[in-house]
Design a protein around this motif. Structure first.
Motif, PDB file in Angstrom:
ATOM      1  N   PHE A 310      45.261 -15.078  36.479  1.00 13.01           N
ATOM      2  CA  PHE A 310      44.359 -14.919  37.613  1.00 13.01           C
ATOM      3  C   PHE A 310      43.250 -15.954  37.567  1.00 13.01           C
ATOM      4  CE2 PHE A 310      46.434 -10.921  36.954  1.00 13.01           C
ATOM      5  CZ  PHE A 310      46.718 -10.486  38.241  1.00 13.01           C
ATOM      6  N   LEU A 311      42.976 -16.543  38.727  1.00 14.44           N
ATOM      7  CA  LEU A 311      41.875 -17.494  38.854  1.00 14.44           C
ATOM      8  C   LEU A 311      40.589 -16.751  39.170  1.00 14.44           C
ATOM      9  CD1 LEU A 311      43.235 -20.559  40.880  1.00 14.44           C
ATOM     10  CD2 LEU A 311      42.453 -20.538  38.512  1.00 14.44           C
ATOM     11  N   LEU A 312      39.526 -17.134  38.495  1.00 16.62           N
ATOM     12  CA  LEU A 312      38.220 -16.536  38.730  1.00 16.62           C
ATOM     13  C   LEU A 312      37.271 -17.632  39.185  1.00 16.62           C
ATOM     14  CD1 LEU A 312      36.307 -14.111  38.590  1.00 16.62           C
ATOM     15  CD2 LEU A 312      35.938 -14.635  36.166  1.00 16.62           C
ATOM     16  N   GLU A 313      36.850 -17.547  40.445  1.00 13.06           N
ATOM     17  CA  GLU A 313      35.932 -18.543  41.006  1.00 13.06           C
ATOM     18  C   GLU A 313      34.491 -18.221  40.627  1.00 13.06           C
ATOM     19  OE1 GLU A 313      36.906 -21.131  42.705  1.00 13.06           O
ATOM     20  OE2 GLU A 313      38.955 -20.693  43.371  1.00 13.06           O
ATOM     21  N   TYR A 314      33.665 -19.254  40.678  1.00 14.07           N
ATOM     22  CA  TYR A 314      32.248 -19.073  40.362  1.00 14.07           C
ATOM     23  C   TYR A 314      31.610 -18.072  41.339  1.00 14.07           C
ATOM     24  CZ  TYR A 314      27.369 -20.051  39.325  1.00 14.07           C
ATOM     25  OH  TYR A 314      26.050 -19.925  38.966  1.00 14.07           O
ATOM     26  N   GLY A 315      30.829 -17.140  40.796  1.00 13.39           N
ATOM     27  CA  GLY A 315      30.157 -16.134  41.617  1.00 13.39           C
ATOM     28  C   GLY A 315      30.953 -14.864  41.809  1.00 13.39           C
ATOM     29  N   ASN A 316      32.183 -14.818  41.266  1.00 16.53           N
ATOM     30  CA  ASN A 316      33.043 -13.653  41.463  1.00 16.53           C
ATOM     31  C   ASN A 316      33.218 -12.841  40.177  1.00 16.53           C
ATOM     32  OD1 ASN A 316      33.438 -14.236  44.150  1.00 16.53           O
ATOM     33  ND2 ASN A 316      35.277 -15.446  43.768  1.00 16.53           N
ATOM     34  N   THR A 317      33.718 -11.618  40.363  1.00 17.63           N
ATOM     35  CA  THR A 317      33.948 -10.693  39.262  1.00 17.63           C
ATOM     36  C   THR A 317      35.394 -10.232  39.303  1.00 17.63           C
ATOM     37  OG1 THR A 317      31.657  -9.939  39.395  1.00 17.63           O
ATOM     38  CG2 THR A 317      33.182  -8.521  38.205  1.00 17.63           C
ATOM     39  N   LEU A 318      35.972 -10.004  38.123  1.00 17.49           N
ATOM     40  CA  LEU A 318      37.383  -9.634  38.049  1.00 17.49           C
ATOM     41  C   LEU A 318      37.604  -8.704  36.863  1.00 17.49           C
ATOM     42  CD1 LEU A 318      40.387 -10.231  38.964  1.00 17.49           C
ATOM     43  CD2 LEU A 318      40.370 -12.062  37.278  1.00 17.49           C
ATOM     44  N   GLU A 319      38.390  -7.631  37.084  1.00 11.16           N
ATOM     45  CA  GLU A 319      38.835  -6.775  35.987  1.00 11.16           C
ATOM     46  C   GLU A 319      40.207  -7.237  35.543  1.00 11.16           C
ATOM     47  OE1 GLU A 319      38.886  -2.581  36.210  1.00 11.16           O
ATOM     48  OE2 GLU A 319      36.858  -2.436  37.013  1.00 11.16           O
ATOM     49  N   TYR A 320      40.383  -7.362  34.226  1.00 16.67           N
ATOM     50  CA  TYR A 320      41.668  -7.841  33.713  1.00 16.67           C
ATOM     51  C   TYR A 320      41.817  -7.423  32.258  1.00 16.67           C
ATOM     52  CZ  TYR A 320      45.393 -11.205  32.505  1.00 16.67           C
ATOM     53  OH  TYR A 320      46.567 -11.787  32.093  1.00 16.67           O
ATOM     54  N   GLY A 321      42.938  -6.750  31.944  1.00 14.22           N
ATOM     55  CA  GLY A 321      43.252  -6.433  30.567  1.00 14.22           C
ATOM     56  C   GLY A 321      42.238  -5.576  29.841  1.00 14.22           C
ATOM     57  N   GLY A 322      41.547  -4.705  30.564  1.00 15.97           N
ATOM     58  CA  GLY A 322      40.582  -3.836  29.926  1.00 15.97           C
ATOM     59  C   GLY A 322      39.199  -4.445  29.772  1.00 15.97           C
ATOM     60  N   TYR A 323      38.977  -5.569  30.463  1.00 19.22           N
ATOM     61  CA  TYR A 323      37.677  -6.244  30.412  1.00 19.22           C
ATOM     62  C   TYR A 323      37.192  -6.539  31.827  1.00 19.22           C
ATOM     63  CZ  TYR A 323      38.717  -7.107  25.471  1.00 19.22           C
ATOM     64  OH  TYR A 323      39.020  -6.958  24.149  1.00 19.22           O
ATOM     65  N   LEU A 324      35.886  -6.620  31.970  1.00 20.96           N
ATOM     66  CA  LEU A 324      35.265  -7.042  33.220  1.00 20.96           C
ATOM     67  C   LEU A 324      34.717  -8.449  33.008  1.00 20.96           C
ATOM     68  CD1 LEU A 324      34.350  -6.268  36.104  1.00 20.96           C
ATOM     69  CD2 LEU A 324      32.232  -5.418  35.098  1.00 20.96           C
ATOM     70  N   PHE A 325      35.144  -9.384  33.858  1.00 23.48           N
ATOM     71  CA  PHE A 325      34.718 -10.785  33.767  1.00 23.48           C
ATOM     72  C   PHE A 325      33.838 -11.109  34.973  1.00 23.48           C
ATOM     73  CE2 PHE A 325      38.657 -10.425  31.480  1.00 23.48           C
ATOM     74  CZ  PHE A 325      38.513 -11.237  30.361  1.00 23.48           C
ATOM     75  N   SER A 326      32.657 -11.639  34.728  1.00 24.69           N
ATOM     76  CA  SER A 326      31.766 -12.050  35.808  1.00 24.69           C
ATOM     77  C   SER A 326      31.375 -13.510  35.592  1.00 24.69           C
ATOM     78  CB  SER A 326      30.514 -11.165  35.835  1.00 24.69           C
ATOM     79  OG  SER A 326      29.663 -11.554  36.897  1.00 24.69           O
ATOM     80  N   PHE A 327      31.757 -14.351  36.536  1.00 27.47           N
ATOM     81  CA  PHE A 327      31.551 -15.798  36.420  1.00 27.47           C
ATOM     82  C   PHE A 327      30.233 -16.160  37.117  1.00 27.47           C
ATOM     83  CE2 PHE A 327      33.847 -20.137  37.221  1.00 27.47           C
ATOM     84  CZ  PHE A 327      32.897 -20.764  36.434  1.00 27.47           C
ATOM     85  N   GLY A 328      29.183 -16.372  36.310  1.00 27.58           N
ATOM     86  CA  GLY A 328      27.921 -16.862  36.848  1.00 27.58           C
ATOM     87  C   GLY A 328      26.924 -15.783  37.214  1.00 27.58           C
ATOM     88  N   LYS A 329      27.330 -14.503  37.230  1.00 22.21           N
ATOM     89  CA  LYS A 329      26.410 -13.426  37.604  1.00 22.21           C
ATOM     90  C   LYS A 329      26.293 -12.433  36.462  1.00 22.21           C
ATOM     91  CE  LYS A 329      28.395 -12.005  41.368  1.00 22.21           C
ATOM     92  NZ  LYS A 329      28.609 -11.285  42.651  1.00 22.21           N
ATOM     93  N   PRO A 330      25.089 -12.233  35.935  1.00 21.18           N
ATOM     94  CA  PRO A 330      24.914 -11.253  34.848  1.00 21.18           C
ATOM     95  C   PRO A 330      25.377  -9.870  35.283  1.00 21.18           C
ATOM     96  CG  PRO A 330      22.953 -12.617  35.090  1.00 21.18           C
ATOM     97  CD  PRO A 330      23.826 -12.910  36.273  1.00 21.18           C
ATOM     98  N   LEU A 331      25.923  -9.115  34.353  1.00 22.80           N
ATOM     99  CA  LEU A 331      26.401  -7.773  34.651  1.00 22.80           C
ATOM    100  C   LEU A 331      25.251  -6.773  34.608  1.00 22.80           C
ATOM    101  CD1 LEU A 331      29.617  -7.957  32.469  1.00 22.80           C
ATOM    102  CD2 LEU A 331      29.535  -7.929  34.968  1.00 22.80           C
ATOM    103  N   ALA A 332      25.483  -5.614  35.239  1.00 24.05           N
ATOM    104  CA  ALA A 332      24.440  -4.588  35.295  1.00 24.05           C
ATOM    105  C   ALA A 332      24.095  -4.091  33.894  1.00 24.05           C
ATOM    106  CB  ALA A 332      24.899  -3.430  36.173  1.00 24.05           C
ATOM    107  N   THR A 333      25.117  -3.960  33.040  1.00 22.34           N
ATOM    108  CA  THR A 333      24.886  -3.593  31.642  1.00 22.34           C
ATOM    109  C   THR A 333      25.086  -4.819  30.769  1.00 22.34           C
ATOM    110  OG1 THR A 333      27.204  -2.931  31.427  1.00 22.34           O
ATOM    111  CG2 THR A 333      25.628  -1.217  31.998  1.00 22.34           C
ATOM    112  N   ARG A 334      24.490  -4.811  29.599  1.00 21.26           N
ATOM    113  CA  ARG A 334      24.540  -5.981  28.722  1.00 21.26           C
ATOM    114  C   ARG A 334      25.985  -6.346  28.396  1.00 21.26           C
ATOM    115  NH1 ARG A 334      21.356  -8.990  25.550  1.00 21.26           N
ATOM    116  NH2 ARG A 334      22.219  -9.823  23.616  1.00 21.26           N
ATOM    117  N   ALA A 335      26.316  -7.627  28.572  1.00 18.11           N
ATOM    118  CA  ALA A 335      27.676  -8.094  28.332  1.00 18.11           C
ATOM    119  C   ALA A 335      27.994  -8.081  26.844  1.00 18.11           C
ATOM    120  CB  ALA A 335      27.861  -9.498  28.899  1.00 18.11           C
TER     121      ALA A 335
END
Length: 423
Positions: A310-335
């Motif tokens: 899966f491609l993840l573009e800048y500014g987007n968020t993606l769930e994959y394989g039991g993880y949450l990936f956020s490209f460029g945006k801090p998550l609500a809870t500490r990463a």
């Protein structure tokens, strides 16, 4: 009354496409009434009746009732399948056990229809229960007369008749129906009788409400039938209140996914945003969205993820394989991890492949050798998630970070990838 029920069955053509019919037989008045009518009129309806009985093992009389039902069916020459519930009892577990058993019997006995004795009182109780629980309007359609079930159909011929209409025939009385431990029993024994003191027609009004809601949603389905419900641009072109209806209509295709209101809002929010998403819903269902389309898919997560990337573009968020990936945006809870990357090109999330390597501690390190050195199990190796950018591995999540993502190693590092393990 028997003539009325038979006439209704014939008028609605319930069995015109069925020959071997399985009756769910509890032994109560409603299921015995249904069985007797179908059994006596097999020739007129051009069907062969079989029965299935589940002994829930919750009452002292259960074994005796099962034995008497077997004796009755043997005397009548009716084929009968039985099963006994085991494990920790709950209404939901018992229901799932029953219907899984019925589905198995249908397959083994080559039946194309399962028939249950739900009646108008059951319908009114169901609608009232859903009102109490705050169900969506769509769910006030209540119990359908017919629906797809397994490789055949589930039919409820008695929904337009009240239990008080049934003739008094030989049947078993479940004394627990008079107890009020369960909500449905309280509705049947306490709440609806209290409301009927205000209005004798309250049960009928609940059924009428269900019919009206059903008509509304059938009309909506008719008017939006030409809309591509899985087109993201089309979906996003409508105002929020129409998007809500479109999403409900799409999710209706997945009756085994009971989406809560909170989950519905979450899915709606994802569809309203740009970018790619892979979002686990429930019951092994995943929402997969890209810029053009979305779909809900029941998958073997491990098999699908091993095959997919899966491609993840800048500014987007993606769930994959039991993880949450956020490209460029801090998550609500500490990463759990923050990886330095470039924001100029997208990230590729994938699993390992032959020949993979990364720059690691000043050396070009083969991923296979890295896994061996870290003594990872075969399962851990297969499930490891690789983050790649511009054809270079940036990190193997939770295992190693490439030198390319270390500060001072590259002048193009101007972004961060935030990774959070989903508990």
């Amino acid at each position: 009354m028997e003539k009325k029920i038979l006439a209704s069955i014939q008028k609605k053509g319930y069995f015109k496409d069925h020959r071997r019919v399985l009756v769910a037989l509890s032994g109560g008045l409603d299921s015995m009434t249904l069985f007797e009518i179908l059994y006596r009129h097999q020739r007129e309806l051009d069907i062969e009746v079989l029965v299935a009985h589940v002994n829930h093992k919750q009452r002292p009389e259960s074994d005796t009732e099962e034995r008497l039902l077997k004796a009755k069916m043997e005397k009548l020459g009716v084929e009968m399948a039985t099963s006994s519930f085991s494990g920790v009892f709950s209404e939901e577990r018992a229901r799932k056990f029953r219907y899984d058993f019925f589905k198995t019997v249908m397959e083994e006995k080559h039946c194309t229809a399962l028939v249950t004795a739900h009646h108008q009182d059951d319908q009114a109780e169901t609608i009232f229960m859903r009102l109490l629980r705050g169900s969506r309007l769509r769910h006030l359609m209540g119990i359908p007369e017919r629906q797809v079930f397994g490789q055949g159909e589930l039919i409820r011929p008695l929904l337009s008749f009240r239990k008080s209409d049934f003739p008094e025939i030989e049947h078993f009385v479940d004394k627990t129906n008079a107890e009020n431990h369960y909500l449905r029993n309280r509705i049947r024994n306490l709440y609806l009788p209290a409301l009927e003191r205000e209005n004798l027609q309250v049960s009928q009004h609940l059924v009428d409400l269900s019919d009206e809601v059903s008509n509304i949603y059938q009309s909506l389905s008719y008017f939006i039938r030409e809309i591509d419900l899985t087109s993201v641009p089309t979906f996003q072109s409508y105002p929020d209140f129409i998007q809500t209806i479109l999403l409900q209509e799409y999710l209706a295709n997945f009756p085994d996914v009971a989406i809560s209101k909170a989950q519905f809002k979450e899915i709606l929010h994802i569809l309203q945003k740009s970018g790619n998403y892979r979002h686990h819903v429930k019951n092994d269902y995943v929402l997969i969205k890209d810029y053009a389309t979305f779909r809900l898919e029941k998958i073997s997560l491990r098999a699908d993820e091993n095959a997919g990337s899966f491609l993840l573009e800048y500014g987007n968020t993606l769930e994959y394989g039991g993880y949450l990936f956020s490209f460029g945006k801090p998550l609500a809870t500490r990463a759990s991890w923050e990886i330095l990357v470039s924001r100029e090109t997208p990230l590729l999330l994938r699993h390992r492949k032959a020949g993979d390597y990364l720059l690691y501690r000043g050396h070009r390190k083969k991923v296979r050798r890295l896994f061996i050195d870290k003594k990872l199990s075969l399962k851990e190796r297969e499930e490891a998630i690789i983050v790649e950018q511009a054809k270079e591995i940036r990190t193997i999540v939770g295992i190693a970070v490439s030198d390319l993502s270390q500060r001072g190693k590259s002048d193009i590092i101007n972004g961060k990838l935030y990774i959070q393990k989903i508990e």
